[in-house]
Design a protein around this motif. Structure first.
Motif, mmCIF file in Angstrom:
data_model
loop_
_atom_site.group_PDB
_atom_site.id
_atom_site.type_symbol
_atom_site.label_atom_id
_atom_site.label_comp_id
_atom_site.label_asym_id
_atom_site.label_seq_id
_atom_site.Cartn_x
_atom_site.Cartn_y
_atom_site.Cartn_z
ATOM 1 N N UNK A 49 0.807 -1.298 -0.164
ATOM 2 C CA UNK A 49 0.438 -0.350 -0.192
ATOM 3 C C UNK A 49 0.986 1.383 0.177
ATOM 4 N N UNK A 50 -0.270 1.990 -0.251
ATOM 5 C CA UNK A 50 1.030 3.623 -0.445
ATOM 6 C C UNK A 50 -0.047 4.278 0.616
ATOM 7 N N UNK A 51 0.498 5.584 1.089
ATOM 8 C CA UNK A 51 0.118 6.331 1.896
ATOM 9 C C UNK A 51 0.405 7.879 1.717
ATOM 10 N N UNK A 52 -0.203 8.499 1.740
ATOM 11 C CA UNK A 52 0.044 9.903 1.505
ATOM 12 C C UNK A 52 0.259 11.457 2.701
ATOM 13 N N UNK A 53 1.444 11.891 3.575
ATOM 14 C CA UNK A 53 1.300 12.655 4.679
ATOM 15 C C UNK A 53 0.689 13.601 4.563
ATOM 16 N N UNK A 54 -0.009 14.484 3.576
ATOM 17 C CA UNK A 54 -0.252 15.815 3.302
ATOM 18 C C UNK A 54 -1.589 15.344 3.076
ATOM 19 N N UNK A 55 -2.185 15.725 3.952
ATOM 20 C CA UNK A 55 -4.016 15.971 3.532
ATOM 21 C C UNK A 55 -4.238 16.396 2.349
ATOM 22 N N UNK A 56 -5.360 16.644 1.699
ATOM 23 C CA UNK A 56 -6.024 17.110 0.970
ATOM 24 C C UNK A 56 -6.741 18.541 1.113
ATOM 25 N N UNK A 57 -5.249 20.136 0.439
ATOM 26 C CA UNK A 57 -6.307 21.249 1.189
ATOM 27 C C UNK A 57 -5.020 21.754 2.045
ATOM 28 N N UNK A 58 -4.327 20.746 2.707
ATOM 29 C CA UNK A 58 -3.269 21.071 3.507
ATOM 30 C C UNK A 58 -1.989 22.395 2.375
ATOM 31 N N UNK A 59 -0.939 22.880 2.506
ATOM 32 C CA UNK A 59 -0.022 23.282 2.007
ATOM 33 C C UNK A 59 1.327 22.505 2.002
ATOM 34 N N UNK A 60 2.020 22.299 1.365
ATOM 35 C CA UNK A 60 2.829 21.551 1.784
ATOM 36 C C UNK A 60 3.856 22.858 2.512
ATOM 37 N N UNK A 61 3.177 24.442 1.486
ATOM 38 C CA UNK A 61 4.899 24.897 2.287
ATOM 39 C C UNK A 61 4.281 25.104 4.158
ATOM 40 N N UNK A 62 3.817 24.380 4.729
ATOM 41 C CA UNK A 62 3.550 24.966 5.897
ATOM 42 C C UNK A 62 3.177 23.719 6.902
ATOM 43 N N UNK A 63 3.507 22.487 6.391
ATOM 44 C CA UNK A 63 2.293 21.117 6.946
ATOM 45 C C UNK A 63 2.698 21.034 8.414
ATOM 46 N N UNK A 64 2.241 20.983 9.735
ATOM 47 C CA UNK A 64 2.924 20.202 11.074
ATOM 48 C C UNK A 64 2.971 18.862 10.772
#
Length: 323
Positions: A49-64
């Motif tokens: 399986x493949x998972x993604x950390x950044x949820x839809x609507x979040x920005x890669x520029x300021x995610x925590x």
């Protein structure tokens, strides 16, 4: 006696289930952002399986990162990310991973020659001056953003079909080391991805050829690789960091070019629908479109990266054509 046996079996099953739920799922590829997840999903299809950390609507520029994200990274078989200049939120966690489980796309020897210089630092400083020169806070924000996210090169690497192909080859190589028993399936997946990408590349080239000379503005500086690959004619971007509003001088320059009809289109993004785009285009004949740099709404399947590129191409074409 039989009753006791049944009870013992049930108890053992319960213990086994509890143990399984206590140990986090292991064999997964974790991608930092969706487009890298798209590429990984094509190679890992039918294997892991493949998972993604950044949820839809979040920005890669300021995610925590959340504690659950940190756990997923630690337990992943492989973590795929662009690099510290893009996903600063991953730098610490990625540094703790063994090299076999850490795939930093920007660091690949095959990718380095393909990097586009960003010219972003000068741009950011220009915004500093635009941003009330006396405001310490905005200057501090701009400087820290330059420091964390934007160095010498533009890091929106997933926008390049060529870098996507190199990324797929690298993911294939890492998974082959981890799962040599799946070689035949991994090889077949890579071959299929490369064939579908080449096919989509031809279609997109044909779709965008008629609009190559039409000028436009994008909301933030995310599309250089795509634009260069397909020979498009961007006039500029509103901002380097989507979190910081462009200054008055920048907006005046854009407005002037819109009024003089140098641009036929301005593009917003799904995560950022800033009022500045409406304000700057008011009273002009310029069209407004939306570009989605992260593939929101596209689910992870083996052909999702090709879907992502095709969607982006259609978003450009429909606004630039006036369809």
């Amino acid at each position: 006696m039989l009753h006791n046996k049944k009870r013992l079996t049930f108890t053992l099953s319960a213990v086994a289930l509890a143990a399984m739920s206590a140990s986090p799922a292991h064999s997964a590829v974790v991608a930092s952002i969706k487009p890298l997840g798209f590429i990984a999903a094509a190679i890992a299809d039918g294997i892991t399986p493949v998972e993604v950390l950044l949820p839809d609507g979040a920005s890669e520029h300021d995610y925590a990162l959340r504690p659950s994200d940190v756990k997923r990274i630690k337990n992943a078989d492989l973590v795929v990310w662009t690099g510290p200049e893009m996903e600063a939120f991953l730098t610490k966690s990625a540094a703790e991973l063994p090299a076999s489980k850490n795939l930093e796309i920007a660091g690949l020897p095959e990718v380095k020659p393909l990097l586009i210089r960003g010219g972003e630092e000068e741009d950011e400083h220009e915004h500093d001056h635009d941003h009330h020169a006396g405001s310490e806070k905005s200057e501090e924000q701009d400087t820290s953003h330059t420091h964390h996210h934007h160095g010498e090169f533009n890091m929106h690497l997933w926008m390049s079909p060529e870098i996507a192909k190199q990324s797929a080859v690298a993911i294939h190589g890492k998974l082959l080391e981890l799962m040599p028993q799946s070689k035949a399936k991994l090889d077949a997946n890579l071959q299929q991805f490369e064939a579908e990408l080449a096919d989509a590349d031809k279609h997109i080239g044909a779709q965008l050829a008629p609009v190559r000379n039409k000028g436009y503005f994008v909301f933030h500086d995310a599309y250089s690789y795509f634009e260069k690959h397909y020979g498009l004619s961007p006039l500029g971007h509103f901002t380097v960091n989507p979190e910081i509003q462009p200054g008055a001088q920048r907006l005046h320059q854009i407005r002037t070019q819109l009024v003089e009809q140098k641009a036929v289109c301005v593009f917003a993004e799904p995560q950022f629908r800033p009022a500045v785009i409406d304000a700057v285009s008011r009273g002009t004949s310029v069209r407004k479109g939306t570009l989605d740099p992260l593939g929101m709404g596209i689910s992870l399947t083996k052909d999702s990266y090709v879907k992502f590129l095709s969607q982006l191409s259609s978003q450009y074409a429909s606004c630039l054509n006036g369809a």
